[in-house]
Design a protein around this motif. Sequence first.
Motif, PDB file in Angstrom:
ATOM      1  N   ASP A  93       0.818  -1.205   0.000  1.00  0.00           N
ATOM      2  CA  ASP A  93       0.000   0.000   0.000  1.00  0.00           C
ATOM      3  C   ASP A  93       0.855   1.261   0.000  1.00  0.00           C
ATOM      4  OD1 ASP A  93      -2.199  -1.434  -0.079  1.00  0.00           O
ATOM      5  OD2 ASP A  93      -2.748  -1.262   2.031  1.00  0.00           O
ATOM      6  N   GLY A 108      -5.313  -8.633  -0.779  1.00  0.00           N
ATOM      7  CA  GLY A 108      -6.265  -8.123   0.203  1.00  0.00           C
ATOM      8  C   GLY A 108      -7.327  -9.125   0.549  1.00  0.00           C
ATOM      9  N   ASP A 147     -11.245  -3.735   3.214  1.00  0.00           N
ATOM     10  CA  ASP A 147     -10.159  -3.140   2.428  1.00  0.00           C
ATOM     11  C   ASP A 147     -10.561  -2.989   0.961  1.00  0.00           C
ATOM     12  OD1 ASP A 147     -10.015  -5.668   1.369  1.00  0.00           O
ATOM     13  OD2 ASP A 147      -8.103  -6.190   2.264  1.00  0.00           O
ATOM     14  N   GLU A 148      -9.596  -2.536   0.169  1.00  0.00           N
ATOM     15  CA  GLU A 148      -9.861  -2.252  -1.248  1.00  0.00           C
ATOM     16  C   GLU A 148     -10.406  -3.492  -1.986  1.00  0.00           C
ATOM     17  OE1 GLU A 148      -9.783   0.468  -2.983  1.00  0.00           O
ATOM     18  OE2 GLU A 148      -9.899  -0.413  -4.994  1.00  0.00           O
ATOM     19  N   LYS A 174     -14.013  -6.584   7.338  1.00  0.00           N
ATOM     20  CA  LYS A 174     -13.717  -7.717   6.474  1.00  0.00           C
ATOM     21  C   LYS A 174     -14.558  -8.888   6.938  1.00  0.00           C
ATOM     22  CE  LYS A 174      -9.032  -6.184   6.011  1.00  0.00           C
ATOM     23  NZ  LYS A 174      -7.865  -6.109   6.857  1.00  0.00           N
TER      24      LYS A 174
END
Length: 597
Positions: free
Chosen positions: A29, A160, A193-194, A233
């Motif tokens: 990142d 991710g 997350d992304e 998540k």
Amino acid sequence: DKFRVTSKPTFSICNNVKYFSHSEKSTEDKGKTAVKKIFSFESMINERRKQAERSILVQVQSDHSYPELHSYCSQHGTVKEMHHYSLSNDLHFILVEFSNVEDVAQVMDVCGHINQSDVVPVKSPLLWFRVREVGSNINSKLKKSKSIPVVDHLPPIKRGNVVLPSSEITERLIQATTHSQQIEYMYTLSQLDEVGTRLRFFTAHQVECALRGLFPNMRALPFGSSVNGFGRKGSDLDLCLQFDEDFVKRKHREEGDDSKAAVRLVFQAKTTVASGRAQIQRQMETVGDILQLFLPGCTHVRRILQARVPIVKYHQDLTGLECDLSMTNLTAVYMSELLWIMGTLDSRVRPLVFFVRHWAKAAGLTYESPGPFITNFTLTLLVIHYLQCCKPNPVLPSLSTLISMASPADRRISDDGVNCTFLRDVSNFAPSKNKESLQSLLFGFYEFYSTFDFHGKGLSLAKGHGGKSGIGITKPDASPLYVENPLERMLNVSKNVNGEELERFKIQLRNAAWIMEELVEHSKEAVLQEGSIKHGVREKRKNSSPWGLMELLNPASKNHRDNTFSVGTMMRINARGRLVKVTDLFDDSDSLKTPVK
Ligand code: CTP
Ligand code: MG
């Protein structure tokens, strides 16, 4: 063909999650340029939806397939980004984003199916990258295609969607040096997350692709924690199906534009066979069948059509998501927008909500299954309401303030007629004058609700701190916990919570307030004797023993602590303005003690 269209029944998936260390992720990142801040929920949703349309999801042998897949995809379009995730040690996937949607069409043009008689030959952007068989010929289409471009600097693959094991979270919280940092860490380690966000929009895109032939403008919109900024998540995906034509027509009508009314060529269409709810139930049933019979990865389809909002639940094995699909529930989408805005207004909101949710789970207050328990959604509203009530300076504005600042462009009426108008562009909203630390706000949260009169009053985010009339609203009914739905004010979002659960909630709030009081006092003393606390913290870290707010997250602590409260414990504010048990009040003052007979 190198690519195979993923078709049923090709895979069996287990839910084990391969673990990549946090440091590995953060190193990748690091190279990023500053993240562009998007201040509008709608633009964020639109951007994510377009990203999903430009993407394909490819099952690969392992993450080592990345360079080969990259060069293969580069023959058909410009690869923008590639994201890897795994659902177990041997189930690897790469989400490939192209620069434009036409590239996806080109890739799908060279895909084929495996020659198996029991395969349903669905064509969709969910693919499988076969290992090249020794001596196999490339198909004729590929022979004609451009030569494989040589990429000098293959950009690093992004990883991710890794749910950290609780042991890793524990380890990281031990390393924090302050209570506020522990709250912060909890948020950064568990937030969506992304890749997780992309996967949610891609899962929605799969449903749209399936129905596009009949309804080219149909939208499957993610809502709830997947998009409201409070998603962690591993949380479920809430999806809402929208016949976009209805939405567009209503908008035209509202804006006084009836150019569509003058069209000469009109689509032939069926009239609905049943009214309202019955029609939605039938449509949902059919959508459930399509998911079950045709869509790769969609398993465990359950139709829950008698619920207040009929839903179809299913599991998407290839993205690892548990999904709840509903129809015409635009109010819930606007609710997600409201929560997203509240989270955007101040950077402390999301970390606090995450911590409170974790605490509630550890304290046994929230459960995955439905029941009389308090929900994460209700907890989120409680935190927001508390932040609206902080004195002397609130952290968040009331919803009424956001409504009063709305412009005509913010006007939204949901499909069931609910007015969802409020200020949407908050980029110029003045930051709060409240500068309290996360620790102080968390303590404030527990104190605030430990003494709140749940029996006599309800909570309203529209009203917030309530000005002269004070905090809380008169309860319109006898529900033990009354939290007004901010958009549909006649509804109580915590209607399901029974008296017993509310009591448990109150006990846990008092326990937490009690524990935090000790922790805060201790950290104050620590500041006074700087050397000793630094030494103390360091020593604890060396021993890897949990410290600070982790005491609130330990499920065992709720049962065996001597100094915690039970049902009926009386609470008072003592002379120092602190929340204490009545017995401790007596301990403070000899004169109040009952003489021993
Ligand atoms: N919702 C609502 N009224 C309710 C319950 C839910 O408007 N009484 C809407 C909210 O927008 C909520 C969304 O439906 O965010 C999804 O509900 P749910 O899945 O229960 O909550 P999430 O916020 O998604 O939290 P979680 O991570 O626990 O799924
Ligand atoms: Mg949800």
